[in-house]
Design a protein around this motif. Structure first.
Motif, PDB file in Angstrom:
ATOM      1  N   UNK A 130       0.833  -1.207   0.000  1.00 16.13           N
ATOM      2  CA  UNK A 130       0.000   0.000   0.000  1.00 16.13           C
ATOM      3  C   UNK A 130       0.867   1.257   0.000  1.00 16.13           C
ATOM      4  N   UNK A 131       1.881   1.265   0.851  1.00 14.40           N
ATOM      5  CA  UNK A 131       2.733   2.456   0.920  1.00 14.40           C
ATOM      6  C   UNK A 131       3.463   2.698  -0.404  1.00 14.40           C
ATOM      7  N   UNK A 132       3.859   1.615  -1.067  1.00 13.48           N
ATOM      8  CA  UNK A 132       4.514   1.770  -2.369  1.00 13.48           C
ATOM      9  C   UNK A 132       3.567   2.395  -3.375  1.00 13.48           C
ATOM     10  N   UNK A 133       2.324   1.911  -3.434  1.00 12.29           N
ATOM     11  CA  UNK A 133       1.357   2.463  -4.371  1.00 12.29           C
ATOM     12  C   UNK A 133       0.977   3.893  -4.062  1.00 12.29           C
ATOM     13  N   UNK A 134       0.889   4.220  -2.775  1.00 15.19           N
ATOM     14  CA  UNK A 134       0.491   5.570  -2.377  1.00 15.19           C
ATOM     15  C   UNK A 134       1.618   6.578  -2.589  1.00 15.19           C
ATOM     16  N   UNK A 135       2.850   6.163  -2.341  1.00 12.98           N
ATOM     17  CA  UNK A 135       3.964   7.097  -2.435  1.00 12.98           C
ATOM     18  C   UNK A 135       4.632   7.123  -3.810  1.00 12.98           C
ATOM     19  N   UNK A 136       4.447   6.065  -4.599  1.00 11.00           N
ATOM     20  CA  UNK A 136       5.044   6.022  -5.929  1.00 11.00           C
ATOM     21  C   UNK A 136       4.017   5.582  -6.984  1.00 11.00           C
ATOM     22  N   UNK A 143      -2.230  -2.471  -6.964  1.00 16.60           N
ATOM     23  CA  UNK A 143      -1.797  -3.025  -5.685  1.00 16.60           C
ATOM     24  C   UNK A 143      -2.796  -4.086  -5.239  1.00 16.60           C
ATOM     25  N   UNK A 144      -2.269  -5.218  -4.780  1.00 14.69           N
ATOM     26  CA  UNK A 144      -3.079  -6.223  -4.093  1.00 14.69           C
ATOM     27  C   UNK A 144      -2.541  -6.322  -2.672  1.00 14.69           C
ATOM     28  N   UNK A 145      -3.382  -6.050  -1.688  1.00 15.37           N
ATOM     29  CA  UNK A 145      -2.958  -6.066  -0.289  1.00 15.37           C
ATOM     30  C   UNK A 145      -3.835  -7.033   0.492  1.00 15.37           C
ATOM     31  N   UNK A 146      -3.225  -8.082   1.007  1.00 14.36           N
ATOM     32  CA  UNK A 146      -3.930  -9.036   1.863  1.00 14.36           C
ATOM     33  C   UNK A 146      -3.710  -8.653   3.320  1.00 14.36           C
ATOM     34  N   UNK A 147      -4.812  -8.523   4.041  1.00 17.73           N
ATOM     35  CA  UNK A 147      -4.857  -8.259   5.497  1.00 17.73           C
ATOM     36  C   UNK A 147      -3.763  -7.297   5.976  1.00 17.73           C
ATOM     37  N   UNK A 148      -3.743  -6.062   5.402  1.00 21.16           N
ATOM     38  CA  UNK A 148      -2.688  -5.108   5.756  1.00 21.16           C
ATOM     39  C   UNK A 148      -3.044  -4.254   6.971  1.00 21.16           C
ATOM     40  N   UNK A 222      -0.749   4.098   6.278  1.00 19.70           N
ATOM     41  CA  UNK A 222      -1.151   4.358   4.892  1.00 19.70           C
ATOM     42  C   UNK A 222      -2.420   5.179   4.746  1.00 19.70           C
ATOM     43  N   UNK A 223      -3.333   5.076   5.705  1.00 23.21           N
ATOM     44  CA  UNK A 223      -4.608   5.783   5.585  1.00 23.21           C
ATOM     45  C   UNK A 223      -4.418   7.292   5.524  1.00 23.21           C
ATOM     46  N   UNK A 224      -3.249   7.772   5.933  1.00 26.56           N
ATOM     47  CA  UNK A 224      -2.978   9.204   5.918  1.00 26.56           C
ATOM     48  C   UNK A 224      -2.274   9.664   4.634  1.00 26.56           C
ATOM     49  N   UNK A 251     -12.014   0.577   6.593  1.00 31.79           N
ATOM     50  CA  UNK A 251     -11.987   2.030   6.793  1.00 31.79           C
ATOM     51  C   UNK A 251     -11.044   2.712   5.802  1.00 31.79           C
ATOM     52  N   UNK A 252      -9.974   2.027   5.410  1.00 33.74           N
ATOM     53  CA  UNK A 252      -9.091   2.545   4.365  1.00 33.74           C
ATOM     54  C   UNK A 252      -9.868   2.727   3.066  1.00 33.74           C
ATOM     55  N   UNK A 253     -10.639   1.707   2.680  1.00 31.44           N
ATOM     56  CA  UNK A 253     -11.384   1.762   1.419  1.00 31.44           C
ATOM     57  C   UNK A 253     -12.482   2.819   1.459  1.00 31.44           C
ATOM     58  N   UNK A 254     -13.168   2.933   2.585  1.00 32.75           N
ATOM     59  CA  UNK A 254     -14.240   3.926   2.702  1.00 32.75           C
ATOM     60  C   UNK A 254     -13.681   5.335   2.546  1.00 32.75           C
ATOM     61  N   UNK A 255     -12.583   5.616   3.237  1.00 32.53           N
ATOM     62  CA  UNK A 255     -11.974   6.945   3.135  1.00 32.53           C
ATOM     63  C   UNK A 255     -11.433   7.178   1.732  1.00 32.53           C
ATOM     64  N   UNK A 256     -10.847   6.135   1.120  1.00 32.22           N
ATOM     65  CA  UNK A 256     -10.295   6.264  -0.233  1.00 32.22           C
ATOM     66  C   UNK A 256     -11.382   6.592  -1.248  1.00 32.22           C
TER      67      UNK A 256
END
Length: 298
Positions: A130-136, A143-148, A222-224, A251-256
């Motif tokens: 997630x951090x890689x996708x958000x920052x780069x 991105x595929x993120x399992x139970x992050x 990552x949510x930030x 909550x990450x997805x809802x905010x996104x």
């Protein structure tokens, strides 16, 4: 409980192994190819989990996804990175970015097509994906993120809520497999806080206590980092996860979705699945994920 399989990868097939992307002994990656030909392959960059302190690029946390990718005609990059107690979150995230830059800069040398680079990880690896996708976002196309982990300060509150709720719900079918072992420490009702203690792995990784609001806790979450330009992301989480609660993904997805005003960030809950469950690795779920990876964005 969590899954602890014993399948490990061996460099007996086409590829390039223990390639250094930095000067530290931990900064190495493997590149696995479906066939040793002159063509280039679409690429999945996989980041292993292990609580920021353990596991390896060839161990059971990485091997199922790497093998699935190869079977479907993808190249797979599996990486090691610096972990606790050597470094904190800033350095680990930097390792992922350095490895990504190395792979992109040397793609043709290793028969990789990184035009639509996928970054995939589970648990700690899901967090780093997630951090890689958000920052780069200019490098990472999906991105595929399992139970992050997505929000460090909220984990214990969410776990405690889930355990209270489960006491009043009808019994559900259990998630069983021979690879499952007790997590350490056990997350019992009377043992909170689980993550937000001075000596927890999360607190060590963040570099500050999570028992109170802190700048580091915010910077590590990552949510930030959500922005309207983030790439498509698929988060999958188990409702029976007693290590990282499913609300971290929800909550990450809802905010996104509020920020992007679309549905490029998807969250899917697998009923009853525990942390690292084999239910994430069924043929049906792999088909679903690879269908999503091949979908064109409008």
């Amino acid at each position: 409980m969590w899954a602890a399989g014993d399948l490990s990868l061996k460099p007996e097939q086409p590829g390039y192994f223990d390639v250094a992307y930095g000067d530290d002994p931990a900064q190495k990656l493997d590149i696995w190819l479906p066939d040793q030909t002159t063509q280039t392959y679409p690429t999945i960059f996989f980041i292993h989990g292990g609580g920021f302190i353990s596991l390896d690029k060839r161990e059971s946390e990485s091997s199922p996804v790497v093998l699935e990718a190869l079977n479907r005609g993808y190249a797979a990059v599996s990486i090691n990175y610096r972990m606790l107690p050597q470094v904190h979150f800033e350095e680990t995230i930097q390792d992922i970015q350095d490895a990504l830059r190395f792979v992109i800069d040397h793609a043709t040398d290793f028969q990789l097509n990184t035009t639509n680079l996928v970054v995939w990880g589970g648990s700690a690896g899901g967090y780093l994906a997630l951090m890689a996708g958000l920052q780069r976002p200019q490098w990472v196309k999906r991105v595929v993120a399992w139970y992050p982990i997505t929000d460090f300060p909220q984990i214990d509150t969410q776990l405690a809520s889930n355990q209270l709720i489960q006491q009043f719900l009808p019994p559900r079918a259990s998630d069983h497999d021979k690879t499952y072992v007790p997590a350490t420490p056990l997350a019992e009702n009377t043992e909170f806080p689980f993550h937000n203690t001075a000596d927890s792995l999360d607190a060590q990784f963040v570099g500050d206590s999570l028992a109170h609001p802190s700048v580091k806790g915010l910077l590590a979450s990552p949510i930030n980092y959500l922005t309207p330009t983030m790439p498509p992301m698929l988060l999958q989480h188990g409702s029976g996860d007693e290590i990282i609660p499913m609300q971290q993904s929800v909550e990450f997805a809802v905010k996104a979705q509020r920020i992007t005003q679309d549905h490029r960030i998807q969250c899917e809950i697998i009923p009853g699945a525990i942390h690292g469950s084999v239910l994430f690795m069924t043929p049906e779920n792999y088909n679903h994920i690879f269908d999503w990876l091949s979908r064109k964005e409008h």
